[in-house]
Motif scaffolding. Structure first.
Motif, PDB file in Angstrom:
ATOM      1  N   ALA A  30       1.065  -1.227  -0.131  1.00 25.91           N
ATOM      2  CA  ALA A  30      -0.041   0.012   0.219  1.00 25.91           C
ATOM      3  C   ALA A  30       0.774   1.280  -0.041  1.00 25.91           C
ATOM      4  N   PHE A  31       0.323   2.251  -0.643  1.00 28.52           N
ATOM      5  CA  PHE A  31       1.300   3.435  -0.657  1.00 28.52           C
ATOM      6  C   PHE A  31       0.151   4.791  -1.050  1.00 28.52           C
ATOM      7  N   THR A  32       0.994   5.736  -0.661  1.00 30.81           N
ATOM      8  CA  THR A  32       0.196   7.066  -1.277  1.00 30.81           C
ATOM      9  C   THR A  32       1.142   7.895  -2.340  1.00 30.81           C
ATOM     10  N   LEU A  33       0.358   8.145  -3.337  1.00 30.22           N
ATOM     11  CA  LEU A  33       0.953   9.089  -4.326  1.00 30.22           C
ATOM     12  C   LEU A  33       0.694  10.273  -4.126  1.00 30.22           C
ATOM     13  N   ALA A  34       1.628  11.187  -4.144  1.00 30.92           N
ATOM     14  CA  ALA A  34       1.110  12.601  -3.757  1.00 30.92           C
ATOM     15  C   ALA A  34       1.954  13.563  -4.770  1.00 30.92           C
ATOM     16  N   TRP A  35       1.365  14.735  -5.180  1.00 36.13           N
ATOM     17  CA  TRP A  35       1.757  15.881  -6.080  1.00 36.13           C
ATOM     18  C   TRP A  35       1.173  17.022  -5.936  1.00 36.13           C
ATOM     19  N   THR A  36       1.697  18.011  -6.376  1.00 37.91           N
ATOM     20  CA  THR A  36       1.046  19.553  -6.598  1.00 37.91           C
ATOM     21  C   THR A  36       0.646  19.452  -7.922  1.00 37.91           C
ATOM     22  N   HIS A  37      -0.635  20.090  -8.150  1.00 37.27           N
ATOM     23  CA  HIS A  37      -1.406  20.519  -9.358  1.00 37.27           C
ATOM     24  C   HIS A  37      -0.430  21.390 -10.028  1.00 37.27           C
ATOM     25  N   SER A  38      -0.242  21.386 -11.382  1.00 34.61           N
ATOM     26  CA  SER A  38       0.840  22.102 -11.940  1.00 34.61           C
ATOM     27  C   SER A  38       0.412  23.730 -12.361  1.00 34.61           C
ATOM     28  N   ILE A  39      -1.010  23.731 -12.409  1.00 34.44           N
ATOM     29  CA  ILE A  39      -1.611  25.060 -12.470  1.00 34.44           C
ATOM     30  C   ILE A  39      -2.132  25.650 -11.419  1.00 34.44           C
ATOM     31  N   GLU A  40      -2.973  25.036 -10.527  1.00 27.76           N
ATOM     32  CA  GLU A  40      -3.423  25.635  -9.240  1.00 27.76           C
ATOM     33  C   GLU A  40      -2.713  25.507  -8.202  1.00 27.76           C
ATOM     34  N   LYS A  41      -1.502  24.845  -8.330  1.00 26.99           N
ATOM     35  CA  LYS A  41      -0.385  24.506  -7.019  1.00 26.99           C
ATOM     36  C   LYS A  41      -1.090  24.135  -5.926  1.00 26.99           C
ATOM     37  N   THR A  42      -1.958  23.049  -5.879  1.00 25.93           N
ATOM     38  CA  THR A  42      -2.665  22.579  -5.038  1.00 25.93           C
ATOM     39  C   THR A  42      -2.411  21.162  -4.678  1.00 25.93           C
ATOM     40  N   ALA A  43      -2.230  20.726  -3.332  1.00 25.07           N
ATOM     41  CA  ALA A  43      -1.931  19.356  -3.254  1.00 25.07           C
ATOM     42  C   ALA A  43      -3.089  18.482  -3.515  1.00 25.07           C
ATOM     43  N   TRP A  44      -2.515  17.210  -3.965  1.00 24.83           N
ATOM     44  CA  TRP A  44      -3.155  16.019  -4.240  1.00 24.83           C
ATOM     45  C   TRP A  44      -2.682  14.787  -3.859  1.00 24.83           C
ATOM     46  N   GLN A  45      -3.547  14.009  -3.094  1.00 23.16           N
ATOM     47  CA  GLN A  45      -3.045  12.535  -2.728  1.00 23.16           C
ATOM     48  C   GLN A  45      -4.166  11.445  -3.191  1.00 23.16           C
ATOM     49  N   GLU A  46      -3.432  10.342  -3.390  1.00 18.29           N
ATOM     50  CA  GLU A  46      -4.083   9.128  -3.596  1.00 18.29           C
ATOM     51  C   GLU A  46      -3.596   7.904  -2.891  1.00 18.29           C
ATOM     52  N   ASP A  47      -4.358   7.101  -2.383  1.00 14.31           N
ATOM     53  CA  ASP A  47      -4.150   5.907  -1.658  1.00 14.31           C
ATOM     54  C   ASP A  47      -4.123   4.873  -2.308  1.00 14.31           C
ATOM     55  N   TRP A  48      -3.338   3.976  -2.697  1.00 21.50           N
ATOM     56  CA  TRP A  48      -3.362   2.854  -3.589  1.00 21.50           C
ATOM     57  C   TRP A  48      -3.054   1.529  -3.066  1.00 21.50           C
ATOM     58  N   LEU A  49      -3.456   0.378  -3.406  1.00 19.04           N
ATOM     59  CA  LEU A  49      -3.283  -0.939  -3.107  1.00 19.04           C
ATOM     60  C   LEU A  49      -2.520  -1.841  -4.228  1.00 19.04           C
ATOM     61  N   VAL A  50      -1.317  -2.514  -3.921  1.00 22.57           N
ATOM     62  CA  VAL A  50      -0.946  -3.496  -4.993  1.00 22.57           C
ATOM     63  C   VAL A  50      -1.574  -4.677  -4.732  1.00 22.57           C
ATOM     64  N   THR A  65      -9.916  23.331  -4.909  1.00 23.68           N
ATOM     65  CA  THR A  65     -10.718  23.029  -6.044  1.00 23.68           C
ATOM     66  C   THR A  65      -9.844  23.863  -7.109  1.00 23.68           C
ATOM     67  N   GLY A  66     -10.324  23.607  -8.402  1.00 26.56           N
ATOM     68  CA  GLY A  66      -9.902  24.615  -9.537  1.00 26.56           C
ATOM     69  C   GLY A  66      -9.825  24.066 -10.783  1.00 26.56           C
ATOM     70  N   ALA A  67      -9.021  24.571 -11.783  1.00 28.31           N
ATOM     71  CA  ALA A  67      -9.052  24.284 -12.823  1.00 28.31           C
ATOM     72  C   ALA A  67      -8.779  22.673 -13.211  1.00 28.31           C
ATOM     73  N   GLY A  68      -9.705  21.984 -13.659  1.00 28.86           N
ATOM     74  CA  GLY A  68      -9.206  20.303 -13.858  1.00 28.86           C
ATOM     75  C   GLY A  68      -9.062  19.476 -12.542  1.00 28.86           C
ATOM     76  N   MET A  69      -9.423  20.012 -11.500  1.00 27.65           N
ATOM     77  CA  MET A  69      -9.497  19.205 -10.348  1.00 27.65           C
ATOM     78  C   MET A  69     -10.697  19.419  -9.421  1.00 27.65           C
ATOM     79  N   GLU A  70     -11.856  19.323 -10.047  1.00 26.91           N
ATOM     80  CA  GLU A  70     -12.922  19.395  -9.387  1.00 26.91           C
ATOM     81  C   GLU A  70     -13.121  18.263  -8.736  1.00 26.91           C
ATOM     82  N   PRO A  71     -13.562  18.130  -7.470  1.00 26.15           N
ATOM     83  CA  PRO A  71     -13.808  16.793  -6.610  1.00 26.15           C
ATOM     84  C   PRO A  71     -15.255  16.271  -7.147  1.00 26.15           C
TER      85      PRO A  71
END
Length: 137
Positions: A30-50, A65-71
């Motif tokens: 199991a792991f979390t993938l994390a990054w910052t949205h390139s335009i909105e500069k907002t944190a995004w995280q996803e929890d994944w299972l192998v 929220t913002g461009a291309g990242m509406e929940p």
């Protein structure tokens, strides 16, 4: 960054990362993938299972929220994060790109986060990284 719960011994499965002809094998279930949205500069995280069926997204979180990242409509605001659990559809692979306009991807496991460059031991830059399930070495 929140990390997925530490899980070991995923039945002989590991996470394989491939980029620019190099493959790294991580013995994690199991792991979390994390990054910052390139335009909105907002944190995004996803929890994944192998899993034997493939990589399965368990939960996603956005710090705004913002461009291309509406929940999606089912997302709930908790501790400043919009959080939701998408349908658990196993994927044979997940491809990560980098436009160079944002920070690197981070992979977190058991509370420890590393950039893909740190995992590979050299700068990844704009190279595509493919994640997939593989057998433990």
């Amino acid at each position: 960054m929140a990390a997925a719960p530490a899980q070991r011994g995923g039945g002989g499965l590991s996470l394989c990362l491939a980029s620019a002809g190099v493959v790294k094998t991580l013995s994690i279930a199991a792991f979390t993938l994390a990054w910052t949205h390139s335009i909105e500069k907002t944190a995004w995280q996803e929890d994944w299972l192998v899993t034997p069926a493939g990589l399965t997204l368990q939960q996603a979180r956005i710090k705004g929220t913002g461009a291309g990242m509406e929940p999606p409509p089912e997302a709930r605001l908790t501790d400043g994060w919009f959080q939701w659990s998408p349908p658990p559809v196993p994927r044979a692979e997940v491809v990560l790109g980098n436009s160079g306009a944002a920070d690197e991807w981070h992979l977190c496991e058991a509370g420890r986060c590393q950039t893909l460059s740190e995992i590979f031991g050299h700068p990844i830059g704009a190279n595509v990284t493919t994640m997939s399930v593989c057998e433990d070495p």
